[in-house]
Design an enzyme around this catalytic site. Sequence first.
Site, PDB file in Angstrom:
ATOM      1  N   SER A 144       3.329 -18.129  20.147  1.00 38.56           N
ATOM      2  CA  SER A 144       4.433 -19.089  20.072  1.00 38.56           C
ATOM      3  C   SER A 144       5.732 -18.337  19.843  1.00 38.56           C
ATOM      4  O   SER A 144       5.938 -17.255  20.414  1.00 38.56           O
ATOM      5  CB  SER A 144       4.156 -20.104  18.971  1.00 38.56           C
ATOM      6  N   SER A 145       6.589 -18.858  18.993  1.00 38.68           N
ATOM      7  CA  SER A 145       7.896 -18.225  18.765  1.00 38.68           C
ATOM      8  C   SER A 145       8.462 -18.698  17.439  1.00 38.68           C
ATOM      9  O   SER A 145       8.213 -19.840  17.015  1.00 38.68           O
ATOM     10  CB  SER A 145       8.850 -18.613  19.890  1.00 38.68           C
ATOM     11  N   TYR A 158      12.294 -24.235  26.243  1.00 36.58           N
ATOM     12  CA  TYR A 158      11.366 -23.154  25.879  1.00 36.58           C
ATOM     13  C   TYR A 158      10.688 -23.443  24.526  1.00 36.58           C
ATOM     14  O   TYR A 158       9.462 -23.427  24.417  1.00 36.58           O
ATOM     15  CB  TYR A 158      12.145 -21.836  25.837  1.00 36.58           C
ATOM     16  N   LYS A 162       6.723 -24.255  23.153  1.00 37.24           N
ATOM     17  CA  LYS A 162       6.052 -23.444  22.118  1.00 37.24           C
ATOM     18  C   LYS A 162       5.596 -24.347  20.971  1.00 37.24           C
ATOM     19  O   LYS A 162       4.528 -24.140  20.389  1.00 37.24           O
ATOM     20  CB  LYS A 162       6.996 -22.350  21.609  1.00 37.24           C
TER      21      LYS A 162
HETATM   22  P1  NDP Z   1       8.021  -9.565  28.689  1.00 40.70           P
HETATM   23  O1  NDP Z   1       9.033 -10.119  29.622  1.00 40.70           O
HETATM   24  O2  NDP Z   1       8.232  -8.203  28.123  1.00 40.70           O
HETATM   25  O3  NDP Z   1       6.568  -9.593  29.382  1.00 40.70           O
HETATM   26  C1  NDP Z   1       6.124 -10.785  29.971  1.00 40.70           C
HETATM   27  C2  NDP Z   1       4.687 -10.650  30.405  1.00 40.70           C
HETATM   28  O4  NDP Z   1       4.260 -11.926  30.892  1.00 40.70           O
HETATM   29  C3  NDP Z   1       4.498  -9.657  31.550  1.00 40.70           C
HETATM   30  O5  NDP Z   1       3.222  -9.082  31.414  1.00 40.70           O
HETATM   31  C4  NDP Z   1       4.570 -10.548  32.782  1.00 40.70           C
HETATM   32  O6  NDP Z   1       3.834 -10.041  33.908  1.00 40.70           O
HETATM   33  C5  NDP Z   1       3.870 -11.800  32.270  1.00 40.70           C
HETATM   34  N1  NDP Z   1       4.283 -13.001  32.995  1.00 40.70           N
HETATM   35  C6  NDP Z   1       5.513 -13.510  33.159  1.00 40.70           C
HETATM   36  N2  NDP Z   1       5.479 -14.632  33.912  1.00 40.70           N
HETATM   37  C7  NDP Z   1       4.182 -14.834  34.229  1.00 40.70           C
HETATM   38  C8  NDP Z   1       3.485 -15.805  34.999  1.00 40.70           C
HETATM   39  N3  NDP Z   1       4.106 -16.820  35.621  1.00 40.70           N
HETATM   40  N4  NDP Z   1       2.141 -15.675  35.113  1.00 40.70           N
HETATM   41  C9  NDP Z   1       1.497 -14.667  34.516  1.00 40.70           C
HETATM   42  N5  NDP Z   1       2.089 -13.713  33.793  1.00 40.70           N
HETATM   43  C10 NDP Z   1       3.422 -13.795  33.647  1.00 40.70           C
HETATM   44  O7  NDP Z   1       7.928 -10.663  27.509  1.00 40.70           O
HETATM   45  P2  NDP Z   1       7.405 -10.502  26.009  1.00 40.70           P
HETATM   46  O8  NDP Z   1       6.332  -9.516  25.953  1.00 40.70           O
HETATM   47  O9  NDP Z   1       8.572 -10.343  25.113  1.00 40.70           O
HETATM   48  O10 NDP Z   1       6.843 -11.977  25.742  1.00 40.70           O
HETATM   49  C11 NDP Z   1       5.463 -12.244  25.652  1.00 40.70           C
HETATM   50  C12 NDP Z   1       5.253 -13.574  24.956  1.00 40.70           C
HETATM   51  O11 NDP Z   1       5.862 -13.557  23.680  1.00 40.70           O
HETATM   52  C13 NDP Z   1       5.842 -14.774  25.697  1.00 40.70           C
HETATM   53  O12 NDP Z   1       4.955 -15.872  25.602  1.00 40.70           O
HETATM   54  C14 NDP Z   1       7.123 -15.069  24.918  1.00 40.70           C
HETATM   55  O13 NDP Z   1       7.474 -16.423  25.015  1.00 40.70           O
HETATM   56  C15 NDP Z   1       6.696 -14.690  23.507  1.00 40.70           C
HETATM   57  N6  NDP Z   1       7.778 -14.367  22.592  1.00 40.70           N
HETATM   58  C16 NDP Z   1       8.626 -13.326  22.850  1.00 40.70           C
HETATM   59  C17 NDP Z   1       9.650 -13.035  21.959  1.00 40.70           C
HETATM   60  C18 NDP Z   1      10.631 -11.933  22.186  1.00 40.70           C
HETATM   61  O14 NDP Z   1      11.676 -11.937  21.498  1.00 40.70           O
HETATM   62  N7  NDP Z   1      10.379 -10.977  23.060  1.00 40.70           N
HETATM   63  C19 NDP Z   1       9.837 -13.831  20.735  1.00 40.70           C
HETATM   64  C20 NDP Z   1       8.855 -14.867  20.563  1.00 40.70           C
HETATM   65  C21 NDP Z   1       7.879 -15.108  21.457  1.00 40.70           C
HETATM   66  P3  NDP Z   1       4.532  -9.021  34.974  1.00 40.70           P
HETATM   67  O15 NDP Z   1       4.655  -7.706  34.252  1.00 40.70           O
HETATM   68  O16 NDP Z   1       3.613  -8.940  36.118  1.00 40.70           O
HETATM   69  O17 NDP Z   1       5.854  -9.610  35.305  1.00 40.70           O
END
Ligand code: NDP
Length: 253
Positions: A144-145, A158, A162
């Site tokens: 989540s977030s 968004y 979550k």
């Molecule tokens: P990144 O952008 O660094 O990575 C996103 C990942 O999700 C990549 O592996 C990407 O694959 C994959 N992805 C994106 N869209 C899709 C899709 N439609 N289908 C399948 N895979 C997909 O993001 P984060 O690692 O920061 O975020 C990961 C999770 O953490 C998310 O759910 C986000 O909401 C949550 N989050 C993040 C925060 C932050 O500040 N970073 C804070 C709170 C929560 P590919 O590499 O192929 O594009």
Amino acid sequence: MTKSKIALVTGGSRGLGREMALNISKKDIDVIITYNSDQQSANTVVAEIEKSGRKAKAFQLDTSNTKGFEDFFKRTSAYLTAEYGSPNFDFLINNAGTGLHQPFSETNEDQFDEMLNIHFKGVYFLTQKALLYINNDSSIINISSGLTRFSFPGSSAYASMKGAIEVFTRYLAKELGSRKIKANVVAPGAIATDFGGGTNRDDQEKRQIIANITALGKVGEAEDIGGIVAFLCTDEARWINGQRIEVSGGMLL
Ligand code: NDP
């Protein structure tokens, strides 16, 4: 020899999912990761895990498209059966996702649907399909977030999705308890990844604001999250169920 446990991490190619996959493998658990478009980054994660002696495999999956889920599980089942003699796995980590920064008054239906599909509908039905393959006495972790507890302008769609995931997780814990399947939420604060255009990593002004409202005085790193998800995949975490664990360094306490 005891059978290897196996974790499935969506969006394991980059950012938080990558750190989750690496940390989980350090707990002697084999890993399947998914990527959406960045196969090269996914292969790098697989190679890194294999170098440390665990098995890993990457599969393409668009988690916003429920129509692809059956085929996805066909592919993972074929792989798991060939490698382990069974199509089952032990941990599902619903992590994949993208952000949306748009004021409520300007959020259109397409943007809303994109958030709905990636962050709620996709997670809901991927988890439903996974029930056929996830072992009893196992664990589901939904990402989540911090934005469900505190609010910033521009995150209404968004953060609402979550929030839905957090309610969904409690229902999972309740309904799957009879199979000894646990379900928990990990809610990261602001973390420096590619997410949201990489602003938590690259925008110095934003970073300073985040640092000022965080008790530990800095922006989080992906490594700050991976270990806690890995911990939830251990036997030590067996009695944690139906919980929201915020991992934010103490944002807006
Ligand atoms: P990144 O952008 O660094 O990575 C996103 C990942 O999700 C990549 O592996 C990407 O694959 C994959 N992805 C994106 N869209 C899709 C899709 N439609 N289908 C399948 N895979 C997909 O993001 P984060 O690692 O920061 O975020 C990961 C999770 O953490 C998310 O759910 C986000 O909401 C949550 N989050 C993040 C925060 C932050 O500040 N970073 C804070 C709170 C929560 P590919 O590499 O192929 O594009």
